[in-house]
Design an enzyme around this catalytic site. Structure first.
Site, PDB file in Angstrom:
ATOM      1  CD  GLU A   1      -2.501   1.233   2.820  1.00  0.00           C
ATOM      2  OE1 GLU A   1      -3.602   1.825   2.742  1.00  0.00           O
ATOM      3  OE2 GLU A   1      -1.922   1.077   3.753  1.00  0.00           O
TER       4      GLU A   1
ATOM      5  NE  ARG B   1       8.219   0.325   3.233  1.00  0.00           N
ATOM      6  CZ  ARG B   1       7.156   0.104   3.625  1.00  0.00           C
ATOM      7  NH1 ARG B   1       6.625   0.862   4.146  1.00  0.00           N
ATOM      8  NH2 ARG B   1       6.323  -0.649   2.550  1.00  0.00           N
TER       9      ARG B   1
ATOM     10  CG  HIS C   1       1.597   4.612   7.846  1.00  0.00           C
ATOM     11  ND1 HIS C   1       2.153   3.584   7.532  1.00  0.00           N
ATOM     12  CD2 HIS C   1       2.701   5.654   7.026  1.00  0.00           C
ATOM     13  CE1 HIS C   1       3.266   3.734   6.823  1.00  0.00           C
ATOM     14  NE2 HIS C   1       3.560   4.792   6.470  1.00  0.00           N
TER      15      HIS C   1
ATOM     16  CB  CYS D   1      -0.237  -2.250   5.370  1.00  0.00           C
ATOM     17  SG  CYS D   1      -0.500  -1.405   6.703  1.00  0.00           S
TER      18      CYS D   1
END
Length: 247
Positions: A66, A86, A160, A241
């Site tokens: 995600e 990432r 998040h 996610c």
């Protein structure tokens, strides 16, 4: 089929994934593989065709697909994750969404944006200001979505935005008011109850760790699918996610 679900199998280094707000615990990789397969299976049974991004054993967090892309209609906003390690995750996801016929645009430096910080509710897009998403990233997202109202949201002590709040099929926001500055939240009885994936107008996917919230939502008339994602929860992951739905 309702659409496709972009997913990515956990790699062999999953246990090395970044942990920010939790103490690190041992991750059972074999169990994680079983749980991920069951998660993908639940999406398939609900009418979503799984499309797999190639597994990346050198990228521990790649299963959390995600964070690499925000899909809005036929537009794919390729992100620039706030954690530099990432950022290599994005390229393979970009290839997959382009093969699905989506038009792709990118978030550029100095902007950072994680997909987990973006919650779409109708014509409104909530964007969390977090350690992973900055104001420049939010501004670029808004520039790519001129027909949507992009609303920055302050977060407290959470990774998040969608770690704190998601939305039900009717647009009701469900989440923890201590973590996010949004009004009129439906407050769940469990932390994991803040995380739902809307599969259709009557169906949501939730973690098995939120049984009381599942009962609450069933009383509201929703069909709730529950999946065990305990190994991903150890890494601050949640049901949102692990997939990107393209309707």
């Amino acid at each position: 089929m309702r659409g496709i679900a972009v997913v990515r199998e956990p790699g062999s280094r999953l246990a090395e994934g970044i942990v920010t707000h939790l103490e690190r615990r041992a991750v059972d990789h074999a169990l994680a593989l079983e749980q991920h397969a069951a998660y993908v299976g639940a999406l398939g049974e609900a009418g979503w065709n799984p499309v797999h991004v190639p597994r990346a054993d050198d990228l521990p967090d790649a299963v959390f697909v995600e964070d690499t892309v925000v899909v809005c209609g036929r537009l794919a906003v390729l992100t620039r994750p706030g954690a530099p390690e990432r950022r290599p995750e994005v390229a393979a996801v970009a290839e997959v969404v382009r093969r699905q016929g989506l038009r792709a645009v990118t978030v550029e430096a100095p902007g950072t944006l994680d997909g987990g910080d973006v919650l779409q509710v109708g014509a409104t897009v909530y964007a969390g200001r977090s350690a992973r998403t900055n104001d420049e990233g939010i501004a670029q997202l808004a520039g790519h979505l001129p027909d949507r109202r992009v609303v920055p949201v302050e977060l407290r002590g959470v990774l998040h935005l969608k770690s704190a709040v998601t939305a039900l099929p009717d647009g009701t926001l469900i989440g923890d008011p201590s973590l996010v500055d949004l009004p009129d939240l439906l407050e769940p009885p469990e932390e994991a109850g803040s995380h739902v994936v809307v599969l259709d107008e009557e169906t949501v996917l939730m973690a098995a760790s939120a049984p009381e919230t599942a009962r609450m939502l069933r009383k509201r008339g929703l069909h709730v699918l529950s999946v065990d994602i305990s190994e991903f929860e150890k890494l601050e992951g949640c049901v949102t996610c692990l997939s990107v739905l393209i309707r």
